[in-house]
Design an enzyme around this catalytic site. Structure first.
Site, PDB file in Angstrom:
ATOM      1  N   ASN A   1       0.871  -1.185   0.000  1.00  0.00           N
ATOM      2  CA  ASN A   1       0.000   0.000   0.000  1.00  0.00           C
ATOM      3  C   ASN A   1       0.905   1.231   0.000  1.00  0.00           C
ATOM      4  O   ASN A   1       1.550   1.532   0.999  1.00  0.00           O
ATOM      5  CB  ASN A   1      -0.890  -0.002   1.246  1.00  0.00           C
ATOM      6  CG  ASN A   1      -1.741   1.255   1.338  1.00  0.00           C
ATOM      7  OD1 ASN A   1      -1.702   2.108   0.451  1.00  0.00           O
ATOM      8  ND2 ASN A   1      -2.505   1.363   2.408  1.00  0.00           N
TER       9      ASN A   1
ATOM     10  N   ASP B   1      -2.723  -1.925   9.636  1.00  0.00           N
ATOM     11  CA  ASP B   1      -3.750  -2.906   9.966  1.00  0.00           C
ATOM     12  C   ASP B   1      -4.842  -2.936   8.897  1.00  0.00           C
ATOM     13  O   ASP B   1      -5.449  -3.980   8.656  1.00  0.00           O
ATOM     14  CB  ASP B   1      -4.374  -2.572  11.327  1.00  0.00           C
ATOM     15  CG  ASP B   1      -3.384  -2.763  12.463  1.00  0.00           C
ATOM     16  OD1 ASP B   1      -2.445  -3.564  12.294  1.00  0.00           O
ATOM     17  OD2 ASP B   1      -3.533  -2.109  13.509  1.00  0.00           O
TER      18      ASP B   1
ATOM     19  N   GLU C   1      -7.365  -6.065   4.472  1.00  0.00           N
ATOM     20  CA  GLU C   1      -7.706  -6.344   3.062  1.00  0.00           C
ATOM     21  C   GLU C   1      -7.268  -7.742   2.659  1.00  0.00           C
ATOM     22  O   GLU C   1      -8.024  -8.507   2.052  1.00  0.00           O
ATOM     23  CB  GLU C   1      -6.959  -5.349   2.161  1.00  0.00           C
ATOM     24  CG  GLU C   1      -7.776  -4.177   1.780  1.00  0.00           C
ATOM     25  CD  GLU C   1      -7.198  -3.512   0.533  1.00  0.00           C
ATOM     26  OE1 GLU C   1      -6.766  -4.212  -0.410  1.00  0.00           O
ATOM     27  OE2 GLU C   1      -7.182  -2.279   0.504  1.00  0.00           O
TER      28      GLU C   1
ATOM     29  N   GLY D   1       2.318   1.173   8.434  1.00  0.00           N
ATOM     30  CA  GLY D   1       1.018   1.812   8.599  1.00  0.00           C
ATOM     31  C   GLY D   1       1.025   2.786   9.759  1.00  0.00           C
ATOM     32  O   GLY D   1       2.080   3.262  10.178  1.00  0.00           O
ATOM     33  N   SER D   2      -0.175   3.043  10.294  1.00  0.00           N
ATOM     34  CA  SER D   2      -0.301   4.040  11.358  1.00  0.00           C
ATOM     35  C   SER D   2      -0.319   3.411  12.744  1.00  0.00           C
ATOM     36  O   SER D   2       0.194   3.998  13.689  1.00  0.00           O
ATOM     37  CB  SER D   2      -1.577   4.844  11.146  1.00  0.00           C
ATOM     38  OG  SER D   2      -1.514   5.495   9.911  1.00  0.00           O
TER      39      SER D   2
ATOM     40  N   ARG E   1      -6.959  12.242   7.233  1.00  0.00           N
ATOM     41  CA  ARG E   1      -5.989  11.248   6.771  1.00  0.00           C
ATOM     42  C   ARG E   1      -4.646  11.874   6.393  1.00  0.00           C
ATOM     43  O   ARG E   1      -3.595  11.258   6.554  1.00  0.00           O
ATOM     44  CB  ARG E   1      -6.543  10.481   5.567  1.00  0.00           C
ATOM     45  CG  ARG E   1      -7.201   9.206   5.985  1.00  0.00           C
ATOM     46  CD  ARG E   1      -7.109   8.102   4.954  1.00  0.00           C
ATOM     47  NE  ARG E   1      -7.391   6.829   5.606  1.00  0.00           N
ATOM     48  CZ  ARG E   1      -6.456   5.985   6.000  1.00  0.00           C
ATOM     49  NH1 ARG E   1      -5.191   6.232   5.766  1.00  0.00           N
ATOM     50  NH2 ARG E   1      -6.764   4.870   6.617  1.00  0.00           N
TER      51      ARG E   1
HETATM   52  C1  LIG Z   1      -3.492   9.865  27.432  1.00  0.00           C
HETATM   53  C2  LIG Z   1      -2.917   8.819  26.573  1.00  0.00           C
HETATM   54  C3  LIG Z   1      -3.837   7.687  26.344  1.00  0.00           C
HETATM   55  C4  LIG Z   1      -3.313   6.711  25.357  1.00  0.00           C
HETATM   56  C5  LIG Z   1      -4.256   5.568  25.182  1.00  0.00           C
HETATM   57  C6  LIG Z   1      -3.800   4.731  24.075  1.00  0.00           C
HETATM   58  C7  LIG Z   1      -4.645   3.555  23.864  1.00  0.00           C
HETATM   59  C8  LIG Z   1      -4.259   2.964  22.533  1.00  0.00           C
HETATM   60  C9  LIG Z   1      -4.916   1.684  22.255  1.00  0.00           C
HETATM   61  C10 LIG Z   1      -4.669   1.361  20.829  1.00  0.00           C
HETATM   62  C11 LIG Z   1      -5.411   0.172  20.397  1.00  0.00           C
HETATM   63  C12 LIG Z   1      -5.132  -0.078  18.975  1.00  0.00           C
HETATM   64  C13 LIG Z   1      -5.993  -1.109  18.399  1.00  0.00           C
HETATM   65  C14 LIG Z   1      -5.711  -1.221  16.945  1.00  0.00           C
HETATM   66  C15 LIG Z   1      -6.431  -0.645  16.049  1.00  0.00           C
HETATM   67  C16 LIG Z   1      -6.029  -0.670  14.593  1.00  0.00           C
HETATM   68  O1  LIG Z   1      -6.446  -1.886  14.013  1.00  0.00           O
HETATM   69  C17 LIG Z   1      -6.651   0.508  13.907  1.00  0.00           C
HETATM   70  C18 LIG Z   1      -6.218   0.591  12.453  1.00  0.00           C
HETATM   71  O2  LIG Z   1      -4.847   0.754  12.338  1.00  0.00           O
HETATM   72  P1  LIG Z   1      -4.130   1.261  10.972  1.00  0.00           P
HETATM   73  O3  LIG Z   1      -4.402   2.715  10.854  1.00  0.00           O
HETATM   74  O4  LIG Z   1      -2.686   0.926  11.113  1.00  0.00           O
HETATM   75  O5  LIG Z   1      -4.753   0.543   9.822  1.00  0.00           O
HETATM   76  N1  LIG Z   1      -6.217   1.720  14.586  1.00  0.00           N
HETATM   77  C19 LIG Z   1      -7.051   2.508  15.238  1.00  0.00           C
HETATM   78  O6  LIG Z   1      -8.261   2.341  15.252  1.00  0.00           O
HETATM   79  C20 LIG Z   1      -6.449   3.666  15.943  1.00  0.00           C
HETATM   80  C21 LIG Z   1      -6.678   3.621  17.383  1.00  0.00           C
HETATM   81  C22 LIG Z   1      -5.792   4.632  17.999  1.00  0.00           C
HETATM   82  C23 LIG Z   1      -6.385   5.217  19.169  1.00  0.00           C
HETATM   83  C24 LIG Z   1      -5.539   6.300  19.699  1.00  0.00           C
HETATM   84  C25 LIG Z   1      -6.210   6.935  20.832  1.00  0.00           C
HETATM   85  C26 LIG Z   1      -5.426   8.040  21.350  1.00  0.00           C
HETATM   86  C27 LIG Z   1      -6.127   8.590  22.547  1.00  0.00           C
HETATM   87  C28 LIG Z   1      -5.574   9.874  22.958  1.00  0.00           C
HETATM   88  C29 LIG Z   1      -6.436  10.450  24.063  1.00  0.00           C
HETATM   89  C30 LIG Z   1      -5.895  11.721  24.469  1.00  0.00           C
HETATM   90  C31 LIG Z   1      -6.522  12.269  25.701  1.00  0.00           C
HETATM   91  C32 LIG Z   1      -5.724  13.426  26.143  1.00  0.00           C
HETATM   92  C33 LIG Z   1      -6.361  14.145  27.271  1.00  0.00           C
HETATM   93  C34 LIG Z   1      -5.547  15.261  27.778  1.00  0.00           C
HETATM   94  N1  LIG Z   2      -3.496   2.245  -3.486  1.00  0.00           N
HETATM   95  C1  LIG Z   2      -4.358   2.589  -2.550  1.00  0.00           C
HETATM   96  N2  LIG Z   2      -5.012   3.776  -2.587  1.00  0.00           N
HETATM   97  C2  LIG Z   2      -5.864   4.152  -1.623  1.00  0.00           C
HETATM   98  N3  LIG Z   2      -6.153   3.386  -0.544  1.00  0.00           N
HETATM   99  C3  LIG Z   2      -5.525   2.201  -0.442  1.00  0.00           C
HETATM  100  C4  LIG Z   2      -4.607   1.745  -1.424  1.00  0.00           C
HETATM  101  N4  LIG Z   2      -4.139   0.532  -1.045  1.00  0.00           N
HETATM  102  C5  LIG Z   2      -4.757   0.237   0.121  1.00  0.00           C
HETATM  103  N5  LIG Z   2      -5.583   1.224   0.490  1.00  0.00           N
HETATM  104  C6  LIG Z   2      -6.429   1.343   1.704  1.00  0.00           C
HETATM  105  O1  LIG Z   2      -5.781   2.209   2.622  1.00  0.00           O
HETATM  106  C7  LIG Z   2      -6.316   1.996   3.916  1.00  0.00           C
HETATM  107  C8  LIG Z   2      -5.281   2.202   4.994  1.00  0.00           C
HETATM  108  O2  LIG Z   2      -4.215   1.371   4.792  1.00  0.00           O
HETATM  109  P1  LIG Z   2      -3.126   1.021   5.872  1.00  0.00           P
HETATM  110  O3  LIG Z   2      -2.012   0.359   5.128  1.00  0.00           O
HETATM  111  O4  LIG Z   2      -3.722   0.262   6.970  1.00  0.00           O
HETATM  112  O5  LIG Z   2      -2.604   2.424   6.381  1.00  0.00           O
HETATM  113  P2  LIG Z   2      -2.857   3.171   7.762  1.00  0.00           P
HETATM  114  O6  LIG Z   2      -2.234   2.342   8.820  1.00  0.00           O
HETATM  115  O7  LIG Z   2      -2.165   4.490   7.615  1.00  0.00           O
HETATM  116  O8  LIG Z   2      -4.329   3.303   7.968  1.00  0.00           O
HETATM  117  C9  LIG Z   2      -6.878   0.594   3.895  1.00  0.00           C
HETATM  118  O9  LIG Z   2      -8.250   0.690   4.117  1.00  0.00           O
HETATM  119  C10 LIG Z   2      -6.602   0.082   2.496  1.00  0.00           C
HETATM  120  O10 LIG Z   2      -7.715  -0.631   2.024  1.00  0.00           O
END
Ligand SMILES: CCCCCCCCCCCCC/C=C/[C@@H](O)[C@H](COP(=O)(O)O)NC(=O)CCCCCCCCCCCCCCC
Ligand SMILES: Nc1ncnc2c1ncn2[C@@H]1O[C@H](COP(=O)(O)OP(=O)(O)O)[C@@H](O)[C@H]1O
Ligand SMILES: [Ca+2]
Length: 548
Positions: free
Chosen positions: A141, A200, A205, A242-243, A307
Site C-alpha cells: 500500500n 492494519d 484487506e 502503517g499508522s 488522513r
Molecule cells: C493519554 C494517553 C492515552 C493513550 C491511550 C492509548 C490507547 C491505545 C490503544 C490502541 C489500540 C489499537 C488497536 C488497533 C487498532 C487498529 O487496528 C486501527 C487501524 O490501524 P491502521 O491505521 O494501522 O490501519 N487503529 C485505530 O483504530 C487507531 C486507534 C488509535 C487510538 C488512539 C487513541 C489516542 C487517545 C488519545 C487520548 C488523548 C486524551 C488526552 C487528554 C488530555
Molecule cells: N493504493 C491505494 N489507494 C488508496 N487506498 C488504499 C490503497 N491501497 C490500500 N488502500 C487502503 O488504505 C487503507 C489504509 O491502509 P493502511 O495500510 O492500513 O494504512 P494506515 O495504517 O495508515 O491506515 C486501507 O483501508 C486500504 O484498504
C-alpha cells in the site's frame, strides 16, 4: 543387531579463516548448530566471547559464495587468484525489544575442495528447513502510514528476500481493496505466503481476500453467522508501514520491517483467531485486532477526515473524542468462552508456543467434537449474559492489541490463538475517570481496575443500540435505515448530554455500516509468519510465569 535409526549425519569441522584469524568452524547436523571460535583469540576478545558464536541452523538466513569487495581483495594481495574460496553466512542476531537484525560472517577456505564441501553441507542442511517460503505474493500500500511502504519494501525487505533465494511477485496497490479483490483472482496455490506492506487496514484487506477466497472455494456461506469457516493454510506476513501496526506489534513484539522480513524468511508460523461480524444474516467484516464502539469508533470517524495528517490523525482525533466525552446506550449479550484456561485479568501474557493457546484450542476442539456427536446438549441458547446500560466504549479484542501507543495493549492478557476474545465494557463515567482509564494503557497498571470497567473472555457477543431495541418492541413502520441516525435521548438523565446519534463500529480501523451487530470468534482461522512474543523465561510449558 541393526539399528532402526538412520546413521547420524557427520559433523563437519575445519579450520577456516575469518577476518584474517584462524577459526575452528563446526557444523553439527545432529544438533542443527553452526558454531565458530577463534583459535588464537586476539587480546581482549577471548574474555568477552570465550565460547565463540553458535547459531541454530533454524536462524541462518542464507549461505552463499562471498562477494569480496575490491579494497579487501587487493589488501589481501590475492589478485592472482581467479576466485576466492570464501562463503558468507547470514544469520539472525537478536537486539533489544524483540528487534532482529541480519548479521553476516565470511569464512575463507584454504582450497576449492574444502570450500565446496562447506557450501554443499550448508545448502543441504538449509534445504531441510522445509517450512520456509520459496515463493511469495507481496502487496504494497503506497499510501499507508507515512506513505513510505514502497521505499521500506525496496530498501529493507527485498534485499533480504533475494539473499534468501525467495521469489516474489510484487503488486503495488492502485486503489483501496485492490489487494482483496486480486486475491479472488490469482492462483494462490502457486505461493507459500502472502505479504502485505502497510498497516492494519492493509492487513485487513489481505485477510478478507484470503478468508473470502477459501470460503468461496470450499462452498461455505459466509452470510451464515453460525457457519464453520474453513481454515486458511497459506500464511500471511506483515511488513509494518502503517499508522497503528497493531497486528504486527502484537504478534512479533515490534513494528520493524527488517525484523518482520526475517520472521518471514525463517518460515515462522503463528495461528491467529479471527472474529466474524454479522448484522442479522448478512456478513459485514472480519476482525483480528479491535472491534470497538463508542470511543474508538468515534476516534476512527474523526480521524478519517484528517488522513492527510498520517499516523498523527489518531492522536488529534483521540484528543477531540476525549473532549466530546460521549456515551451510548444499548445492550450487550455474550456467551463466555468456557474452554479457555486463562482469564482477562490473570496477567498471563501470550508468548511464543503459548501453553494457554495450545491447551485452550485443544479443549475447544474436543468440546466441538462431542457436540457434533450429539452426546452433549448444544449450548446454543443457554449461558447468555445480557448487560444493559450506557457505555463510553465497548471493545472486543481477540489479541492484546499491543502497539507503540500502548505497548501492553487494550487487553494485555488476551491470547492470539485460544479461540476467545476479551470483551471490555467501559460504562458511563466522568471525563477524569475515563482519562485515568486511558492513561493506564501506557503503563503497567491494570486498566480494568475501575468500578466502571468490566472485562469478560467470550466466544461471541451481540450489541443492540437502544433505538434498535425500541424499534423491535414498538415495531414501527419507519425503515431501520431512516431510524438508525435518529438522535438518541439519554432516558435517565435528559440533561446529561447523552443526546446524540449513535457511534460507529471500528473494525480493525475500518468503519462498519451497521450498529446492531453480532460477533463470533473462529479459533486459529489463519496463520501468520510470526512466532508470538519471545521471552525465554515465559516459554516454560509447565509453569507459565507472570510478567505484568
Ligand atoms: C493519554 C494517553 C492515552 C493513550 C491511550 C492509548 C490507547 C491505545 C490503544 C490502541 C489500540 C489499537 C488497536 C488497533 C487498532 C487498529 O487496528 C486501527 C487501524 O490501524 P491502521 O491505521 O494501522 O490501519 N487503529 C485505530 O483504530 C487507531 C486507534 C488509535 C487510538 C488512539 C487513541 C489516542 C487517545 C488519545 C487520548 C488523548 C486524551 C488526552 C487528554 C488530555
Ligand atoms: N493504493 C491505494 N489507494 C488508496 N487506498 C488504499 C490503497 N491501497 C490500500 N488502500 C487502503 O488504505 C487503507 C489504509 O491502509 P493502511 O495500510 O492500513 O494504512 P494506515 O495504517 O495508515 O491506515 C486501507 O483501508 C486500504 O484498504
Ligand atoms: Ca484470542
Amino acid at each position: 543387531m541393526e539399528s532402526d535409526h538412520p546413521p547420524l549425519p557427520t559433523v563437519l569441522c575445519s579450520v577456516l579463516s575469518m577476518k584474517r584469524q584462524s577459526c575452528e568452524v563446526t557444523l553439527d547436523p545432529g544438533r542443527s548448530l553452526l558454531s565458530w571460535r577463534e583459535l588464537r583469540p586476539r587480546r581482549g576478545r577471548d574474555r568477552s566471547r570465550p565460547g565463540g558464536v553458535t547459531v541454530p541452523v533454524a536462524e541462518i538466513v542464507s549461505v552463499g559464495e562471498a562477494e569480496i569487495d575490491e579494497k579487501y581483495y587487493n589488501s589481501m594481495k590475492w589478485q592472482h587468484m581467479c576466485k576466492p574460496h570464501a562463503f558468507t553466512v547470514r544469520y539472525v542476531q537478536r537486539k533489544r525489544k524483540h528487534r532482529w537484525r541480519c548479521k553476516e560472517v565470511t569464512f575463507w577456505c584454504s582450497d576449492e575442495q574444502l570450500f565446496y564441501q562447506w557450501l554443499q553441507a550448508l545448502h543441504d542442511i538449509l534445504e531441510q528447513q522445509t517450512h520456509r517460503p520459496k515463493r511469495l505474493l507481496v502487496y504494497i500500500n503506497p499510501y499507508g502510514g507515512k506513505k513510505r511502504g514502497k521505499q521500506i519494501y525496496e530498501n529493507k525487505v527485498a534485499p533480504l528476500f533475494s539473499a534468501a533465494g525467495i521469489c516474489t511477485d510484487v503488486i503495488v496497490t492502485e486503489y483501496a481493496n485492490h489487494a482483496r479483490d486480486n486475491l479472488y483472482e490469482v492462483n494462490v496455490e502457486k505461493y507459500d505466503g502472502v505479504v502485505c506492506v502497510g498497516g492494519d487496514g492493509m492487513f485487513s484487506e489481505v485477510l478478507h481476500g484470503l478468508i473470502g477466497r477459501v470460503q468461496k472455494d470450499s462452498d461455505v456461506d459466509h452470510n451464515n453467522p453460525n457457519a464453520q469457516l474453513s481454515r486458511c493454510n497459506i500464511r500471511i506476513g506483515i511488513i509494518p508501514a502503517g499508522s497503528t501496526d497493531c497486528v504486527c506489534y502484537a504478534t512479533i513484539g515490534i513494528n520493524d520491517p527488517e525484523t518482520s522480513a526475517l520472521h518471514i524468511i525463517l518460515g515462522d508460523c503463528q495461528p491467529l483467531d479471527v472474529c466474524s461480524v454479522h448484522h442479522k444474516r448478512t456478513f459485514l467484516k472480519y476482525s483480528v485486532s479491535l472491534l470497538g464502539y463508542g470511543f474508538y469508533g468515534d476516534v476512527l470517524k474523526y480521524s478519517e477526515k484528517n488522513r492527510w495528517l498520517g499516523p498523527a490523525r489518531y492522536d488529534v482525533s483521540g484528543f477531540k473524542t476525549f473532549l466530546t466525552h460521549h456515551c451510548y446506550e444499548g445492550s450487550v449479550s455474550f456467551q463466555p468462552a468456557k474452554w479457555v484456561l486463562g482469564s482477562p485479568r490473570d496477567q498471563i501474557i501470550c508468548t511464543s508456543r503459548c501453553y494457554i493457546c495450545r491447551q485452550s484450542s485443544k479443549q475447544l476442539e474436543e468440546q466441538q467434537k462431542t457436540q457434533a456427536c450429539g452426546s452433549e446438549h448444544r449450548d446454543q441458547d443457554d449461558d447468555w449474559t445480557t448487560i444493559k446500560g450506557k457505555f463510553m466504549a465497548i471493545n472486543a479484542v481477540s489479541m492484546s492489541c499491543a502497539c507503540p501507543r500502548s505497548p501492553k495493549g487494550l487487553s494485555p492478557a488476551a491470547h492470539l490463538g485460544d479461540g476467545s476474545a476479551d470483551l471490555i465494557l467501559v460504562r458511563k463515567c466522568s471525563r477524569l475517570d475515563f482519562l485515568r482509564h486511558l492513561i493506564r494503557h501506557t503503563s503497567n497498571k491494570d486498566q480494568f481496575d475501575f468500578p466502571f470497567v468490566e472485562v469478560y473472555r467470550v466466544k461471541n457477543f451481540q450489541f443492540t443500540p437502544k433505538h434498535f431495541e425500541d424499534e423491535d418492541t414498538e415495531s414501527t413502520d419507519i425503515g431501520s435505515i431512516g431510524k438508525k441516525n435518529f438522535p438518541q435521548i439519554c432516558t435517565d438523565h435528559p440533561s446529561c448530554g447523552c443526546n446524540h446519534v449513535n457511534s460507529i463500529w471500528n473494525c480493525d480501523g475500518e468503519t462498519v455500516d451497521q450498529t446492531a451487530i453480532e460477533m463470533r470468534v473462529h479459533c486459529q482461522l489463519i496463520k501468520l509468519f510470526a512466532r508470538g512474543i519471545e521471552n525465554a523465561k515465559l516459554e516454560d510449558d509447565v509453569n507459565p510465569s507472570k510478567v505484568l
